[in-house]
Design a protein around this motif. Structure first.
Motif, PDB file in Angstrom:
ATOM      1  N   GLN A 826       0.811  -1.216   0.000  1.00  0.00           N
ATOM      2  CA  GLN A 826       0.000   0.000   0.000  1.00  0.00           C
ATOM      3  C   GLN A 826       0.845   1.266   0.000  1.00  0.00           C
ATOM      4  O   GLN A 826       0.360   2.325  -0.425  1.00  0.00           O
ATOM      5  N   GLN A 838      -3.539  -2.592  -9.214  1.00  0.00           N
ATOM      6  CA  GLN A 838      -3.978  -3.005  -7.882  1.00  0.00           C
ATOM      7  C   GLN A 838      -5.493  -3.237  -7.840  1.00  0.00           C
ATOM      8  O   GLN A 838      -5.966  -4.190  -7.199  1.00  0.00           O
ATOM      9  N   LYS A1042     -10.819  -0.689  -0.288  1.00  0.00           N
ATOM     10  CA  LYS A1042      -9.545  -0.388  -0.938  1.00  0.00           C
ATOM     11  C   LYS A1042      -9.761   0.083  -2.376  1.00  0.00           C
ATOM     12  O   LYS A1042      -9.158   1.063  -2.827  1.00  0.00           O
ATOM     13  N   VAL A1256      -3.817   4.708   3.292  1.00  0.00           N
ATOM     14  CA  VAL A1256      -3.461   3.325   3.618  1.00  0.00           C
ATOM     15  C   VAL A1256      -4.532   2.770   4.540  1.00  0.00           C
ATOM     16  O   VAL A1256      -4.967   3.436   5.491  1.00  0.00           O
TER      17      VAL A1256
END
Length: 1486
Positions: A826, A838, A1042, A1256
């Motif tokens: 990350q 990602q 995420k 993050v």
């Protein structure tokens, strides 16, 4: 005009309901078709001004200068300016407009005219119409303007408005150059600043979501749209202007469609809302009305305004509030208000076209000047005999039916009107002011296009659509009977069985033509004239000959022949009327009375004498009457006999209808017709029925289309949400609990998604290999370790590290089937490509987590199917046991629901006949029949005897012996023995039954327990699967979080790039504007410098002329005693003309200072005064005349030089102001460029900071987040710090040790304090015990021994004595209660006897009162009889009876009094007895 005879305009009628204005104080004017009509409001006299080139376009009038301006409607239109009343053309302006002008406007004073062109230029132009010079022009592509006006106080300001905006234009002047600059008021009332929306606000920051960008960057706009873009939710509702008006302070009043009333400052462009403030004596709620203003006119006393409600109101405005009063009501929507030049008369124009005048100062009634309609004329024709005419509009208002044709009867005062629905209405116009319908004939469902009478007026020929021609008897005595048609005369000799005219009745001839004709007329000598549509010819046919004459007319048209057949007229869509000689077809005259913009000429009619021609336009609303110069008006007699006959017929018809209506009211309700049904218009009923059928068909079609759309939507949803799923979505439910678990519906990944995933995985392998090689080079260069083993160790360490640090990965997907080893760290996601890769890897992990869960789900689903099968097997045995035990309980049958088998919802199974009751009943009968047949067949096969099984033991019954029915006393020994055996068998059978029943019950419980245990075990499995689903959802949400953070970072990166591109584009645009403004400043500065130099030279020359020595040098030959006198005269100037202020005038604007006319008038006055000063009578004595003339010339030159210097000074000041404005614009653009550069630098810094400041995601336990509790669910991490857990653990150990020490010291202190408190408590206890003992000793010493205490001390058994006393008192109390009850009973008996006597007395009194009333009635009757009979004998007898009645009544009254006294005595006795027996209870009032 004509070649042989002269022709002139007789008159022009019509109204176009637009642009009505005062040309002077008593005359109004307005455009009408190709003409401009001037109407004197006092005498109603009309003057006509014709536009030579066709239809009048834009129109404007200036009452102060008595000027009229209008444009024609042709290619490259021209603007004409005329004076009134002479109608002399002053100027022709040829602008750059290609098609048309939409608006014209005169300045209040001065020779200035504003024009606004329509498509395609949309240009605003300012003209000096006296010099025919274009001062300036500005184009606004696509902007339509509905209203335009100059500021009466300053001609440099101009206001333009349309339905959505209002714009103020300033005319800036630089010497001989003029420039237009526009300003728009903002929606919120403040000056508009386009950069406020475009630039960001640095005081607004968001540390979590990144920099706050303008909405244009979020929308992805980088061009010109980014400067003014605003989202739909942020756009405030705007008002829509309807009218505006200038004030004496150069402000604007504006009305809106929403009913608001606004005031706008023309300099600051700040708009403010005006509020209604009712007067103290006002009644009603006027504010709630909020009229929509459509017209305004400013007066020195206030503002006059009106709108759609037709009421003219007077507004008095103070600040932001106003008061209003109703002046008058015209009951029509008002579109325009205008004051006369002297502001004494108010002109009111309505939407329909009517014009009213009103004088506010005199408060007179409203006078209607023009009464017009808002509809176009359909046709016009003369009423014969005479030259009167009849006009019909497009609809008959009393019937709401659209008219299509009209013709006047030549033999009577009647008019035939054809309609769109195939009817012909015959209208009596004997009284032209009150026309009335006398008859109606229905021809067909087709519109009537043509109507024509023969010359005698006996027949009416009609032409309908599709070529049908009907012939009617036009005589009212025949009720306008339809004779027949071509293509019914109701006479068997003339018509066939279909109603068509026979050939012998009307002869037909057919001719072949070279060109199709749109119109044809026939003379008596068999000459036919035809008008060609497709060729410019008028054809003449003589049945055998033909002749073509060239024509200058095109497009559809028609021909018309004069009554004397000498003149032939031809008209077309161009609006030009051509009159030809009927013999030679030469053009006798032509007249441009209409135009192609108004769709040309609609109808044409000759008077009977041929001296007048009535021409009607199609869409211009103009009716023109042409007459020959030698025309003489004649009066025609009216047809009185015809009118009487028609009246008699109408009365007879009315009487018949009234009789029918009376009969209808007398019939029963079920037979009675409604008022609408009583209408005998069968055609209308058929039409309504047809409309209803059409409506049914339309609704049916709509329903079919709606069903089709729903079916299509169903197919689309099924295709997208079911067919496309590789794993269909379904659920698993528990048997007993309320748990429900669903799987993840999943689609097959597309080829592109798999290729992208494969590409990212290969790229990740390459990056891992590259990282491994770099580490070998940097860290392990000196060691000889095989690359493969080293790589394996590195991968193992990485896996170990990742498995131990799930918190750093941010999810638990590794525990649920996801591989997190392939993800980027990350902290390493900086570039756009890495973030996209990602996202692809995270989506693959989510797919794997869902796939792993679906496998477990499928296993549990199969397990449920197995469990259901086992339960069904056991239920078969349970069902048998229940039937044998004859238990009334249902067997639980588990089954899969629709959620568990979703395919079942898409198909109809055999187990769903409940929707069809008939089918269900049939299947049930078949089932019963089959079962009964099966049982009968089994019984027949076994011969009626079935083997008894053990299961049937419960059904076995031992039949009793036949002698059981006899009494047991009659049984013999054998029968008694048989009965004992029977009882023994019954007992054994019952024991066997009970034993078998217990066995079945045990087996039933065992099976039910087994089913319960297995299903409960499955429910536990489902609950575990549910927990697994919850955790899987948590993991998926973690990964999706995420993805969302990465997507947001990509989106913000794109917005930052878009914002940067937008700023660069805006910077380039401003730099280009900076170049143009800098160039404009340079040019203006150069012009100012040059003009200043010229001004300085003129000022220097003028200064030299005024010096005394220069004067003496020029007049050196004059004696010295005259020099001084002449020099004084040289310096003397006439007095300035004083402006006369008319205080009594109603003009709110007054005289405008600084206008060109005022300057010219002042200069003329000065020159006139100079001429008076130059007269010989002002010459000094002794001075020669040549010297005086030379002196006067020098003085005049000096005055002209002074005036020139003043004019130059004013022009120089104007140029300097223009230069300062250009410099201000240049400085503003420079500051804008600096602001843009600062914005760009700030944006680049923010972009760099955002790329380095990564988001993050950490996965922490609940105890690892130590923040203050907040009211929101999401804590505030603004001041939070991320620490390693070892730091917190060490700190907790230290805190725990110090806490234990503190607790030990606190326990020791507590124990010591506890001993002290215990000793103090014991000391207090001893003191209180000592005081108690002392008090008891004192009480014993001071105790008094009474008689009772002595008895208590002396008598041994004191309690028995007390008990004996109590029993004696209770016996006494019982005896007293018995006596009291006995007395109460006696009193109650007496009371009841008294009540009975009272009721009897009351009944007797009631009877006596009734007898008394009857006696009184009889006495009164007898008295009347006595009075009527008037006999002595009757009177004596009546008196005697009356005396007896009085005596009897007196006795009864005495008896009633005695009984009343006895009753009162008895009541008193009852009350006395009651008071003796028990005490009275009184109610207490609170």
């Amino acid at each position: 005009h004509g070649k042989e005879r002269g022709r002139e305009d007789g008159w022009v009628q019509g109204f176009t309901n637009r642009n009505v204005g005062f040309v002077n104080n008593k005359t109004i004017c307005y455009p009408c078709g190709n003409y401009i009509l001037f109407v004197d409001i006092e005498t109603k006299k009309k003057t006509v001004l014709k536009c030579k080139n066709g239809h009048v376009g834009a129109f404007a009038v200036n009452g102060n200068s008595q000027m009229v301006a209008f444009s024609d409607q042709k290619l490259n239109p021209i603007i004409y300016i005329y004076t009134f009343p002479g109608l002399v053309k002053q100027s022709e302006i040829k602008g750059e407009a290609q098609l048309d002008y939409s608006l014209l406007a005169f300045s209040y004073m001065g020779p200035y005219l504003a024009t606004y062109s329509s498509v395609p230029e949309f240009a605003l132009s300012i003209w000096d119409w006296q010099e025919n010079i274009l001062l300036c022009s500005k184009s606004q592509p696509g902007v339509k303007v509905t209203s335009m006006s100059f500021n009466p106080m300053n001609w440099h300001q101009l206001c333009l408005s349309n339905e959505s905006s209002l714009t103020v234009w300033n005319i800036e002047r630089n010497d001989q150059e003029h420039h237009l600059k526009s300003k728009l008021p903002a929606e919120d009332g403040s000056p508009m600043c386009k950069q406020d929306v475009f630039f960001s606000h640095p005081d607004i920051q968001d540390l979590y979501y990144g920099p706050v960008l303008p909405i244009s960057a979020i929308a992805g706009l980088a061009g010109d749209e980014a400067e003014t873009f605003r989202p739909k939710d942020d756009i405030q509702p705007s008002v829509h202007p309807t009218v505006h008006c200038w004030t004496a302070t150069s402000d604007l009043y504006m009305g809106c469609e929403e009913g608001h009333f606004l005031a706008i400052n023309a300099e600051t462009l700040k708009a403010s809302l005006l509020y209604y403030k009712p007067a103290q004596d006002a009644t009603g709620n006027r504010e709630a009305q909020k009229p929509v203003l459509l017209a305004m006119a400013y007066h020195k006393d206030g503002l006059y305004a009106a709108g759609s409600d037709g009421i003219v109101r007077f507004y008095q405005i103070k600040g932001t509030h106003y008061q209003m009063d109703d002046s008058f009501d015209v009951s029509e929507p008002i579109t325009s208000l205008d004051f006369s030049p002297d502001y004494n008369t108010l002109l009111v124009e309505t939407d329909k076209g009517s014009v009213y005048v009103y004088q506010p100062s005199q408060n007179e009634e409203v006078i209607k000047v023009l009464d017009a309609c808002n509809d176009h004329f359909l046709s016009a024709d003369f009423l014969t005999p005479g030259n009167k005419y009849c006009v019909v509009r497009n609809s008959l208002l009393c019937y709401i039916i659209v008219a299509t044709a009209m013709v006047c009867c030549p033999s009577s005062y009647s008019v035939a009107v054809g309609t769109k629905v195939g009817h012909i209405y015959f209208i009596d116009v004997t009284k032209a002011e009150m026309p009335r319908v006398v008859h109606r004939v229905f021809l067909s469902d087709l519109p009537v296009h043509h109507l024509q009478y023969d010359q005698s007026g006996q027949y009416l020929i009609t032409g309908a659509a599709e070529g049908h021609i009907f012939i009617l008897d036009a005589r009212p005595s025949k009720l306008f009977q339809v004779l027949g048609y071509l293509g019914n005369i109701y006479n068997d000799e003339c018509i066939d069985e279909r109603g068509m005219l026979k050939n012998r009745v009307i002869q037909k001839h057919q001719y072949e033509l070279d060109y199709p004709l749109s119109s044809a007329v026939r003379q008596k000598d068999d000459t036919v004239y035809g008008y060609c549509n497709h060729a410019p010819f008028i054809c003449k046919y003589h049945l055998a000959k033909k002749k073509k004459i060239p024509s200058n007319q095109f497009a559809p048209g028609f021909l018309h022949l004069s009554p004397n057949s000498q003149l032939l007229t031809s008209v077309a869509k161009d609006g030009v009327l051509f009159i030809h000689d009927a013999v030679t077809l030469e053009t006798v005259a032509q007249e441009n009375c209409h135009s192609y913009q108004g769709q040309g000429i609609g109808s044409l009619s000759f008077s009977l004498d041929g001296q007048f021609i009535l021409v009607n336009g199609v869409d211009d609303g103009t009716l023109v009457c042409l007459k020959w110069k030698y025309a003489i008006k004649e009066e025609i007699k009216k047809f009185a006999d015809k009118r009487k006959e028609l009246k008699k017929g109408i009365k007879k018809l009315r009487k018949t209808i009234q009789e029918m209506m009376y009969e209808n009211e007398q019939v029963p309700d079920i037979e009675r017709l409604d008022q609408q049904e009583f209408n005998l218009d069968i055609e209308e009923q058929e039409r309504l029925q047809a409309e209803s059928e059409q409506e049914v068909a339309r609704v049916r079609k709509e329903i079919e289309m709606e069903n089709l759309a729903k079916c299509y939507l169903r197919d689309i949803i099924k295709k997208e949400c079911w067919d496309s799923m590789s794993i269909k979505g379904h659920a698993i439910k528990c048997f007993h609990a309320a748990y429900k678990v669903t799987n993840y519906p999943m689609k097959e990944r597309s080829k592109e998604e798999l290729e992208a995933l494969e590409r990212v995985l290969q790229l990740k392998k390459i990056e891992s290999a590259d990282l491994k090689i770099r580490k070998e080079i940097v860290e392990f260069q000196s060691q000889a370790i095989p690359p493969k083993e080293e790589g394996e160790k590195v991968e193992e360490e990485a896996v170990t590290d990742e498995s131990t640090s799930n918190s750093l990965i941010g999810s638990l997907s590794a525990q649920f089937g996801g591989d997190t080893s392939i993800l980027y760290h990350q902290m390493d996601l900086h570039t756009r490509e890495e973030k996209i890769n990602q996202i692809i890897l995270l989506q693959d992990i989510i797919y794997k987590v869902k796939t792993a869960f679906n496998k477990e789900f499928d296993t549990v689903a199969r397990q449920k199917e197995q469990e259901i099968a086992r339960v069904k097997e056991r239920n078969l045995r349970i069902q048998e046991i229940v039937e044998q035990l004859e238990l009334q309980e249902e067997v639980w049958e588990p089954a899969l629901t629709d959620d568990e088998i979703p395919e079942r919802a898409l198909a109809v199974e055999d187990s769903e006949p409940s929707k069809y009751p008939v089918l269900q009943h049939f299947l049930f009968i078949c089932y019963l029949f089959q079962n009964s047949a099966r049982q009968r067949a089994l019984y027949d096969m076994m011969g009626g005897v079935l083997e008894i099984k053990k299961e049937d033991i419960l059904k076995i019954e031992i039949p009793p012996p036949p002698f059981v029915s006899k009494p047991d006393t009659l049984w013999n020994e054998e029968e008694k023995k048989v009965f004992k055996e029977y009882e023994k068998k019954v007992k054994e059978l019952n024991e066997e039954r009970e034993k078998y029943r217990k066995t079945l019950e045990t087996e039933l419980k065992k099976l039910q327990t087994s089913i319960q245990e297995t299903t409960q075990t499955f429910d536990d499995t489902v609950s575990k699967l549910f927990e697994r689903k919850v955790k899987s959802e948590m993991v998926i949400y973690q990964e999706e979080l995420k993805i969302n953070n990465l997507l947001y970072s990509l989106l913000l990166d794109e917005e930052l790039s878009t914002r940067e591109a937008g700023l660069n584009h805006f910077l380039d645009k401003k730099r280009k504007e900076k170049l143009s403004t800098a160039e404009a400043v340079q040019v203006a500065r150069a012009q100012v410098d040059a003009y200043r130099e010229t001004y300085d030279n003129l000022a220097a020359e003028d200064k030299v002329r005024i010096l005394e020595r220069g004067f003496k040098k020029e007049f050196s030959d004059v004696p010295a005693h005259h020099i001084e006198h002449l020099f004084k005269l040289y310096k003397r100037r006439p007095r300035a003309q004083k402006i006369k202020m008319h205080l009594d005038t109603a003009n709110p604007y007054g005289d405008r200072p600084g206008s060109a006319r005022a300057y010219k008038e002042a200069l003329a006055h000065l020159m006139k005064a100079i001429d008076e000063m130059d007269g010989p009578e002002n010459m000094p004595e002794g001075l020669e005349l040549p010297v005086w003339e030379r002196f006067c010339l020098a003085r005049r030159t000096k005055v002209e030089s002074e005036q020139l210097v003043k004019r130059k000074a004013l022009a120089l000041a104007e140029m300097q102001a223009f230069l300062q404005t250009r410099m201000d614009d240049d400085e503003k653009i420079r500051m804008d460029i600096e602001k843009i550069l600062n914005e760009l630098n700030t944006l680049r810094e923010e972009k760099m900071r955002f790329q380095l400041d990564l988001t993050v995601q950490f996965l922490l336990k609940q105890g690892q987040v130590e923040l203050e509790s907040a009211a929101e669910l999401i804590p505030d991490y603004t001041d939070a710090i991320l620490l390693h857990k070892s730091v917190i653990e060490e700190l907790n150990c230290t805190i725990r040790a110090q806490g234990e020490k503190k607790i030990a010291s606190m326990v020791e202190s507590k124990d010591f304090s506890k001993g002290i408190f215990q000793l103090e408590w014991e000391h207090k206890k001893m003191k209180m015990l000592m005081e108690d003992l002392n008090q008891r000793a004192r009480d014993i010493q001071n105790l008094h021994v009474s008689r009772d205490r002595q008895l208590f001390l002396r008598i041994l058994n004191y309690d028995s004595r007390i008990t004996h006393q109590v029993s004696v008192m209770e016996q006494t109390l019982g005896v007293m209660d018995k006596l009291h009850k006995k007395k109460v009973k006696n009193c109650q008996k007496v009371f009841k006897d008294l009540e009975k006597r009272i009721s009897l007395k009351e009944q007797a009194n009631y009877k006596l009162s009734q007898e008394l009333q009857e006696m009184l009635v009889s006495v009164s009757e007898r008295r009347h009889i006595f009075e009527a009979a008037d006999t002595r004998l009757v009177s004596e007898k009546a008196a005697k009876e009356h005396y007896q009645n009085i005596v009897q009544r007196r006795q009864l009254v005495d008896l009633a009094k005695e009984q009343a006294q006895e009753i009162s005595v008895l009541q008193a006795e009852v009350e006395r007895l009651r008071m003796r027996t028990f005490p009275a209870l009184f109610e207490m009032e609170y």
